[in-house]
Design an enzyme around this catalytic site. Sequence first.
Site, PDB file in Angstrom:
ATOM      1  N   THR A  68      -7.783 -30.919  -3.550  1.00 53.91           N
ATOM      2  CA  THR A  68      -7.733 -29.534  -4.012  1.00 53.91           C
ATOM      3  C   THR A  68      -8.802 -29.236  -5.050  1.00 53.91           C
ATOM      4  O   THR A  68      -9.288 -28.108  -5.148  1.00 53.91           O
ATOM      5  CB  THR A  68      -6.326 -29.250  -4.592  1.00 53.91           C
ATOM      6  OG1 THR A  68      -5.381 -29.438  -3.542  1.00 53.91           O
ATOM      7  CG2 THR A  68      -6.192 -27.836  -5.111  1.00 53.91           C
ATOM      8  N   THR A 148      -4.360 -34.752  -4.921  1.00 52.54           N
ATOM      9  CA  THR A 148      -3.239 -35.217  -5.751  1.00 52.54           C
ATOM     10  C   THR A 148      -2.122 -35.861  -4.931  1.00 52.54           C
ATOM     11  O   THR A 148      -1.372 -36.679  -5.450  1.00 52.54           O
ATOM     12  CB  THR A 148      -2.634 -34.047  -6.550  1.00 52.54           C
ATOM     13  OG1 THR A 148      -2.190 -33.044  -5.636  1.00 52.54           O
ATOM     14  CG2 THR A 148      -3.643 -33.480  -7.523  1.00 52.54           C
TER      15      THR A 148
HETATM   16  N1  ASP Z   1      -3.298 -31.601  -0.217  1.00 55.40           N
HETATM   17  C1  ASP Z   1      -4.150 -31.816  -1.350  1.00 55.40           C
HETATM   18  C2  ASP Z   1      -4.645 -33.242  -1.325  1.00 55.40           C
HETATM   19  O1  ASP Z   1      -3.928 -34.136  -1.715  1.00 55.40           O
HETATM   20  C3  ASP Z   1      -3.406 -31.558  -2.557  1.00 55.40           C
HETATM   21  C4  ASP Z   1      -4.156 -31.733  -3.825  1.00 55.40           C
HETATM   22  O2  ASP Z   1      -5.248 -32.236  -3.911  1.00 55.40           O
HETATM   23  O3  ASP Z   1      -3.582 -31.318  -4.832  1.00 55.40           O
HETATM   24  O4  ASP Z   1      -5.755 -33.445  -0.925  1.00 55.40           O
END
Ligand code: ASP
Length: 378
Positions: A68, A148
Amino acid sequence: MKKFTFTLMAFVTLMVACSQETVEQAEADPIEDGEAVVAEEGNEEEEAEQQEVNEDLPNISILATGGTIAGSGSVGTNTTDYQAGDIAIEALIEAVPEMTEIANITGEQIVNIGSPDITNEHLLTLGNRINELLATDDVDGIVVTHGTDTMEETAYFLNLVVKSDKPVVLVGAMRPATAMSADGPLNLYNAVLVAGHEESVGRGTLVSFNDRIASARHVTKTDTTVVDTFVATEEGYLGRIVGGVPHYYTEITQSHTTETPFDISDLEELPQVDIIYGHQNNDPYMLDAAVENGAEGIIFAGSGNGSMSSVMQEAAMEIMEEGMPIVRASRVGNGTVSHKDDYLTADSLNPHKARILLMLALTVTDDEEEIQEYYDSY
Ligand code: ASP
Protein backbone atom coordinates in the site's frame (compact mmCIF):
# COMPACT_ATOMS: atom_id res chain seq x y z
CA MET A 1 3.38 27.08 4.49
CA LYS A 2 6.55 25.20 3.63
CA LYS A 3 5.03 21.96 4.85
CA PHE A 4 1.84 22.47 2.86
CA THR A 5 3.86 23.10 -0.30
CA PHE A 6 5.78 19.87 0.25
CA THR A 7 2.68 17.79 0.89
CA LEU A 8 1.02 19.13 -2.22
CA MET A 9 4.18 18.60 -4.27
CA ALA A 10 4.57 15.07 -2.98
CA PHE A 11 0.97 14.32 -3.88
CA VAL A 12 1.40 15.73 -7.39
CA THR A 13 4.65 13.77 -7.84
CA LEU A 14 2.91 10.59 -6.85
CA MET A 15 -0.11 11.21 -9.08
CA VAL A 16 2.22 11.82 -12.05
CA ALA A 17 4.19 8.73 -11.06
CA CYS A 18 1.00 6.67 -11.00
CA SER A 19 0.14 7.63 -14.56
CA GLN A 20 3.66 6.67 -15.71
CA GLU A 21 3.77 3.56 -13.59
CA THR A 22 2.55 0.94 -16.06
CA VAL A 23 5.70 1.38 -18.17
CA GLU A 24 7.98 1.42 -15.11
CA GLN A 25 6.40 -1.63 -13.54
CA ALA A 26 6.59 -3.57 -16.77
CA GLU A 27 10.33 -2.89 -16.69
CA ALA A 28 10.68 -4.08 -13.10
CA ASP A 29 10.27 -7.83 -13.12
CA PRO A 30 13.42 -8.87 -11.29
CA ILE A 31 12.22 -12.20 -10.00
CA GLU A 32 11.70 -13.56 -13.51
CA ASP A 33 15.07 -12.21 -14.52
CA GLY A 34 16.61 -13.59 -11.36
CA GLU A 35 18.07 -10.32 -10.16
CA ALA A 36 16.93 -7.09 -8.60
CA VAL A 37 16.58 -3.95 -10.66
CA VAL A 38 18.46 -0.87 -9.48
CA ALA A 39 16.21 2.18 -9.33
CA GLU A 40 16.43 4.17 -12.52
CA GLU A 41 17.97 7.60 -12.26
CA GLY A 42 16.05 10.78 -13.05
CA ASN A 43 17.32 13.54 -15.35
CA GLU A 44 21.02 14.50 -15.34
CA GLU A 45 20.63 17.33 -12.83
CA GLU A 46 18.80 15.06 -10.41
CA GLU A 47 21.38 12.37 -11.01
CA ALA A 48 24.22 14.70 -10.06
CA GLU A 49 22.29 15.71 -6.96
CA GLN A 50 21.66 12.06 -6.03
CA GLN A 51 25.31 11.18 -6.43
CA GLU A 52 26.50 13.86 -4.02
CA VAL A 53 27.36 11.79 -0.99
CA ASN A 54 27.50 13.48 2.38
CA GLU A 55 30.09 11.55 4.33
CA ASP A 56 28.62 12.62 7.66
CA LEU A 57 25.37 10.80 6.90
CA PRO A 58 24.63 7.05 6.96
CA ASN A 59 24.23 5.23 3.63
CA ILE A 60 20.80 3.67 3.53
CA SER A 61 19.53 1.35 0.80
CA ILE A 62 15.79 1.23 0.29
CA LEU A 63 14.60 -2.07 -1.21
CA ALA A 64 11.05 -1.76 -2.49
CA THR A 65 8.65 -4.68 -2.77
CA GLY A 66 5.28 -2.93 -3.26
CA GLY A 67 2.28 -2.86 -0.93
CA THR A 68 0.00 0.00 0.00
CA ILE A 69 2.90 2.38 0.58
CA ALA A 70 3.34 2.10 -3.21
CA GLY A 71 -0.40 1.99 -3.79
CA SER A 72 -2.50 4.41 -5.80
CA GLY A 73 -6.20 5.08 -6.02
CA SER A 74 -8.25 7.58 -7.93
CA VAL A 75 -10.01 9.15 -4.94
CA GLY A 76 -8.01 10.78 -2.12
CA THR A 77 -10.75 10.12 0.45
CA ASN A 78 -11.00 6.38 -0.20
CA THR A 79 -8.37 4.44 1.72
CA THR A 80 -9.51 0.93 0.81
CA ASP A 81 -10.17 1.00 -2.93
CA TYR A 82 -6.76 1.19 -4.61
CA GLN A 83 -4.08 -0.77 -6.40
CA ALA A 84 -1.26 -1.96 -4.09
CA GLY A 85 2.28 -2.10 -5.53
CA ASP A 86 1.59 0.49 -8.21
CA ILE A 87 4.27 3.16 -7.69
CA ALA A 88 7.96 2.64 -8.39
CA ILE A 89 10.79 3.21 -5.91
CA GLU A 90 12.01 6.38 -7.68
CA ALA A 91 8.70 8.13 -7.03
CA LEU A 92 8.58 6.97 -3.41
CA ILE A 93 12.02 8.46 -2.82
CA GLU A 94 11.26 11.67 -4.72
CA ALA A 95 8.13 12.20 -2.64
CA VAL A 96 10.15 12.44 0.57
CA PRO A 97 13.08 14.77 -0.26
CA GLU A 98 13.66 15.33 3.49
CA MET A 99 15.25 11.86 3.60
CA THR A 100 18.34 13.26 1.86
CA GLU A 101 18.96 15.47 4.90
CA ILE A 102 19.33 12.43 7.18
CA ALA A 103 20.90 9.80 4.89
CA ASN A 104 22.54 9.09 1.55
CA ILE A 105 19.74 7.17 -0.13
CA THR A 106 19.84 4.56 -2.87
CA GLY A 107 16.84 2.56 -4.04
CA GLU A 108 16.17 -0.78 -5.70
CA GLN A 109 12.94 -2.27 -6.90
CA ILE A 110 13.01 -5.92 -5.83
CA VAL A 111 9.43 -6.50 -6.93
CA ASN A 112 6.27 -4.36 -6.97
CA ILE A 113 3.34 -6.41 -5.69
CA GLY A 114 0.83 -6.68 -2.88
CA SER A 115 2.26 -8.63 0.04
CA PRO A 116 -0.21 -11.56 -0.15
CA ASP A 117 1.67 -12.39 -3.38
CA ILE A 118 5.08 -12.59 -1.69
CA THR A 119 6.48 -16.10 -2.17
CA ASN A 120 9.37 -18.08 -0.70
CA GLU A 121 11.32 -17.17 -3.83
CA HIS A 122 10.88 -13.46 -3.08
CA LEU A 123 12.02 -14.07 0.52
CA LEU A 124 15.21 -15.74 -0.67
CA THR A 125 15.91 -13.00 -3.23
CA LEU A 126 15.37 -10.27 -0.66
CA GLY A 127 17.36 -11.98 2.10
CA ASN A 128 20.31 -12.67 -0.17
CA ARG A 129 20.31 -9.15 -1.59
CA ILE A 130 20.28 -7.65 1.92
CA ASN A 131 23.18 -9.86 3.00
CA GLU A 132 25.09 -8.87 -0.13
CA LEU A 133 24.55 -5.15 0.50
CA LEU A 134 25.29 -5.26 4.23
CA ALA A 135 28.54 -7.15 3.64
CA THR A 136 29.96 -4.02 1.95
CA ASP A 137 31.25 -0.91 3.70
CA ASP A 138 29.05 1.21 1.43
CA VAL A 139 25.76 0.36 3.15
CA ASP A 140 25.03 1.16 6.81
CA GLY A 141 21.42 0.07 6.94
CA ILE A 142 18.49 -1.25 4.93
CA VAL A 143 14.88 -0.14 4.65
CA VAL A 144 12.43 -2.57 3.04
CA THR A 145 9.12 -1.12 1.85
CA HIS A 146 6.50 -3.86 2.00
CA GLY A 147 2.76 -4.49 2.09
CA THR A 148 1.43 -4.68 5.62
CA ASP A 149 -0.60 -7.89 5.21
CA THR A 150 2.37 -10.25 5.34
CA MET A 151 5.04 -7.81 6.52
CA GLU A 152 5.55 -9.69 9.78
CA GLU A 153 6.37 -12.91 7.89
CA THR A 154 9.07 -11.24 5.78
CA ALA A 155 10.35 -9.32 8.82
CA TYR A 156 10.65 -12.48 10.91
CA PHE A 157 12.32 -14.32 8.01
CA LEU A 158 14.93 -11.54 7.78
CA ASN A 159 15.31 -11.58 11.56
CA LEU A 160 16.48 -15.19 11.18
CA VAL A 161 18.59 -15.03 8.01
CA VAL A 162 20.32 -11.63 7.88
CA LYS A 163 23.97 -12.11 8.76
CA SER A 164 24.82 -8.63 9.96
CA ASP A 165 24.28 -6.42 13.00
CA LYS A 166 23.49 -3.46 10.77
CA PRO A 167 19.86 -2.32 10.99
CA VAL A 168 17.21 -3.77 8.69
CA VAL A 169 13.90 -1.94 8.98
CA LEU A 170 10.58 -2.86 7.37
CA VAL A 171 8.02 -0.19 6.65
CA GLY A 172 4.72 0.20 4.85
CA ALA A 173 1.54 2.18 5.00
CA MET A 174 -2.12 1.57 5.67
CA ARG A 175 -3.22 4.35 3.33
CA PRO A 176 -2.23 4.44 -0.33
CA ALA A 177 0.19 7.14 -1.46
CA THR A 178 -2.65 9.02 -3.16
CA ALA A 179 -4.89 9.14 -0.06
CA MET A 180 -5.61 12.22 1.98
CA SER A 181 -3.36 11.92 5.09
CA ALA A 182 -1.31 9.14 3.53
CA ASP A 183 0.86 7.61 6.26
CA GLY A 184 3.55 6.31 3.87
CA PRO A 185 5.82 9.38 3.51
CA LEU A 186 6.37 9.95 7.24
CA ASN A 187 6.61 6.21 7.88
CA LEU A 188 9.31 5.99 5.19
CA TYR A 189 11.19 8.99 6.57
CA ASN A 190 11.08 7.49 10.07
CA ALA A 191 12.25 4.09 8.81
CA VAL A 192 15.31 5.74 7.22
CA LEU A 193 15.92 7.57 10.51
CA VAL A 194 15.76 4.27 12.41
CA ALA A 195 17.93 2.41 9.89
CA GLY A 196 20.62 5.08 10.15
CA HIS A 197 20.59 5.36 13.93
CA GLU A 198 23.49 3.87 15.88
CA GLU A 199 21.17 2.54 18.61
CA SER A 200 19.35 0.38 16.06
CA VAL A 201 22.49 -1.73 15.52
CA GLY A 202 22.31 -5.32 16.81
CA ARG A 203 18.57 -5.31 17.61
CA GLY A 204 17.51 -7.74 14.89
CA THR A 205 15.06 -6.86 12.14
CA LEU A 206 12.79 -3.98 13.05
CA VAL A 207 9.37 -2.81 11.94
CA SER A 208 8.99 0.96 12.04
CA PHE A 209 5.40 2.06 11.73
CA ASN A 210 3.20 4.88 13.00
CA ASP A 211 5.98 6.42 15.14
CA ARG A 212 6.72 3.09 16.85
CA ILE A 213 9.69 0.71 16.55
CA ALA A 214 8.96 -3.00 17.07
CA SER A 215 10.91 -6.24 16.90
CA ALA A 216 10.07 -8.50 13.95
CA ARG A 217 9.89 -11.38 16.48
CA HIS A 218 6.94 -9.92 18.35
CA VAL A 219 5.05 -7.52 16.12
CA THR A 220 1.84 -8.45 14.36
CA LYS A 221 -0.83 -6.78 12.27
CA THR A 222 -3.89 -6.38 14.48
CA ASP A 223 -6.37 -4.36 12.46
CA THR A 224 -7.62 -4.56 8.88
CA THR A 225 -7.64 -0.84 8.07
CA VAL A 226 -6.44 1.59 10.77
CA VAL A 227 -2.99 3.17 10.75
CA ASP A 228 -1.95 1.92 14.22
CA THR A 229 -2.32 -1.69 13.14
CA PHE A 230 1.15 -3.00 14.13
CA VAL A 231 1.29 -4.01 17.78
CA ALA A 232 3.42 -6.26 19.94
CA THR A 233 0.58 -6.84 22.35
CA GLU A 234 2.29 -8.76 25.11
CA GLU A 235 5.93 -7.69 24.74
CA GLY A 236 5.46 -4.06 23.74
CA TYR A 237 7.40 -1.89 21.33
CA LEU A 238 11.17 -1.59 21.47
CA GLY A 239 10.90 2.15 21.16
CA ARG A 240 9.31 5.12 19.51
CA ILE A 241 10.23 8.08 17.35
CA VAL A 242 9.74 11.45 18.97
CA GLY A 243 10.64 14.78 17.38
CA GLY A 244 12.67 13.08 14.68
CA VAL A 245 14.72 11.00 17.15
CA PRO A 246 14.40 7.24 17.79
CA HIS A 247 14.15 6.43 21.51
CA TYR A 248 14.66 2.80 22.58
CA TYR A 249 13.23 1.45 25.82
CA THR A 250 13.36 -2.36 25.63
CA GLU A 251 15.30 -5.16 23.96
CA ILE A 252 14.50 -8.43 22.22
CA THR A 253 15.79 -11.33 24.32
CA GLN A 254 15.43 -14.06 21.65
CA SER A 255 18.45 -14.83 19.48
CA HIS A 256 18.37 -13.49 15.93
CA THR A 257 20.33 -12.64 12.75
CA THR A 258 24.01 -13.50 13.31
CA GLU A 259 23.13 -15.89 16.17
CA THR A 260 21.05 -18.33 14.09
CA PRO A 261 22.40 -21.24 12.02
CA PHE A 262 20.36 -20.37 8.91
CA ASP A 263 22.36 -19.74 5.75
CA ILE A 264 20.25 -19.04 2.67
CA SER A 265 23.09 -18.12 0.32
CA ASP A 266 22.95 -21.43 -1.58
CA LEU A 267 19.25 -22.19 -1.26
CA GLU A 268 17.10 -22.26 -4.37
CA GLU A 269 13.91 -23.01 -2.51
CA LEU A 270 12.49 -23.51 0.97
CA PRO A 271 10.72 -26.64 2.15
CA GLN A 272 6.93 -26.56 1.87
CA VAL A 273 5.25 -26.00 5.23
CA ASP A 274 1.47 -25.67 5.40
CA ILE A 275 -0.76 -24.21 8.08
CA ILE A 276 -3.93 -26.00 9.13
CA TYR A 277 -6.51 -24.14 11.17
CA GLY A 278 -8.15 -25.69 14.21
CA HIS A 279 -11.91 -25.34 14.67
CA GLN A 280 -14.94 -27.29 15.84
CA ASN A 281 -15.88 -30.26 13.69
CA ASN A 282 -12.28 -30.40 12.35
CA ASP A 283 -11.84 -33.05 9.69
CA PRO A 284 -8.37 -34.64 9.27
CA TYR A 285 -8.61 -34.58 5.46
CA MET A 286 -6.77 -31.24 5.52
CA LEU A 287 -3.75 -32.98 7.07
CA ASP A 288 -3.86 -35.69 4.42
CA ALA A 289 -4.15 -33.06 1.68
CA ALA A 290 -1.05 -31.28 2.95
CA VAL A 291 0.96 -34.51 2.97
CA GLU A 292 -0.30 -35.57 -0.48
CA ASN A 293 0.63 -32.15 -1.89
CA GLY A 294 4.25 -32.24 -0.77
CA ALA A 295 4.30 -30.65 2.70
CA GLU A 296 7.48 -31.37 4.63
CA GLY A 297 6.10 -29.90 7.82
CA ILE A 298 2.78 -28.69 9.21
CA ILE A 299 1.83 -25.91 11.57
CA PHE A 300 -1.42 -26.55 13.40
CA ALA A 301 -3.12 -23.28 14.41
CA GLY A 302 -4.94 -24.83 17.33
CA SER A 303 -7.62 -23.37 19.53
CA GLY A 304 -6.56 -22.10 22.98
CA ASN A 305 -3.21 -23.51 24.08
CA GLY A 306 -2.67 -25.20 20.70
CA SER A 307 -5.49 -27.71 21.24
CA MET A 308 -6.44 -30.38 18.71
CA SER A 309 -9.62 -32.43 18.48
CA SER A 310 -9.30 -36.16 19.19
CA VAL A 311 -9.76 -37.13 15.54
CA MET A 312 -7.13 -34.62 14.44
CA GLN A 313 -4.71 -35.91 17.09
CA GLU A 314 -5.15 -39.45 15.86
CA ALA A 315 -4.43 -38.47 12.26
CA ALA A 316 -1.56 -36.17 13.29
CA MET A 317 0.11 -38.97 15.28
CA GLU A 318 0.09 -41.25 12.25
CA ILE A 319 1.68 -38.55 10.11
CA MET A 320 4.31 -37.77 12.74
CA GLU A 321 5.22 -41.43 13.07
CA GLU A 322 6.29 -41.25 9.44
CA GLY A 323 8.73 -38.48 10.35
CA MET A 324 6.81 -35.32 9.44
CA PRO A 325 7.08 -32.57 12.08
CA ILE A 326 3.79 -31.07 13.26
CA VAL A 327 4.11 -27.87 15.29
CA ARG A 328 1.28 -26.77 17.52
CA ALA A 329 0.71 -23.00 17.54
CA SER A 330 -2.38 -21.11 18.60
CA ARG A 331 -5.08 -19.27 16.70
CA VAL A 332 -5.70 -17.07 19.78
CA GLY A 333 -3.19 -14.41 18.77
CA ASN A 334 -1.53 -14.09 22.16
CA GLY A 335 0.31 -16.28 24.61
CA THR A 336 2.81 -19.12 24.61
CA VAL A 337 1.83 -22.69 23.71
CA SER A 338 3.15 -24.93 26.48
CA HIS A 339 5.37 -27.90 25.65
CA LYS A 340 3.43 -31.07 24.82
CA ASP A 341 4.65 -34.65 24.77
CA ASP A 342 5.21 -35.96 21.24
CA TYR A 343 4.48 -32.60 19.56
CA LEU A 344 6.58 -29.61 18.69
CA THR A 345 5.21 -26.29 19.95
CA ALA A 346 5.68 -22.79 18.56
CA ASP A 347 6.37 -20.87 21.78
CA SER A 348 4.68 -17.47 21.31
CA LEU A 349 5.05 -17.35 17.53
CA ASN A 350 1.79 -16.97 15.67
CA PRO A 351 1.09 -19.72 13.10
CA HIS A 352 2.39 -17.74 10.11
CA LYS A 353 5.68 -16.90 11.85
CA ALA A 354 5.91 -20.50 13.10
CA ARG A 355 5.74 -21.54 9.43
CA ILE A 356 8.72 -19.30 8.57
CA LEU A 357 10.83 -20.84 11.35
CA LEU A 358 9.92 -24.44 10.45
CA MET A 359 10.84 -23.85 6.79
CA LEU A 360 14.26 -22.57 7.83
CA ALA A 361 14.73 -25.21 10.52
CA LEU A 362 14.14 -27.97 7.95
CA THR A 363 17.00 -26.62 5.83
CA VAL A 364 19.33 -27.45 8.72
CA THR A 365 17.94 -30.48 10.55
CA ASP A 366 15.09 -32.95 10.89
CA ASP A 367 15.92 -33.63 14.52
CA GLU A 368 12.79 -32.74 16.49
CA GLU A 369 14.64 -31.82 19.68
CA GLU A 370 16.80 -29.41 17.76
CA ILE A 371 13.78 -27.88 16.05
CA GLN A 372 12.06 -27.44 19.43
CA GLU A 373 15.19 -25.67 20.67
CA TYR A 374 14.90 -23.26 17.76
CA TYR A 375 11.30 -22.51 18.73
CA ASP A 376 12.38 -21.94 22.31
CA SER A 377 15.25 -19.65 21.33
CA TYR A 378 14.24 -17.64 18.26
N1 ASP B 1 -2.79 -5.50 0.59
C1 ASP B 1 -1.71 -4.62 0.94
C2 ASP B 1 -0.43 -5.42 0.98
O1 ASP B 1 -0.17 -6.09 1.96
C3 ASP B 1 -1.97 -4.02 2.22
C4 ASP B 1 -0.94 -3.07 2.71
O2 ASP B 1 0.15 -2.93 2.22
O3 ASP B 1 -1.27 -2.41 3.70
O4 ASP B 1 0.31 -5.35 0.04
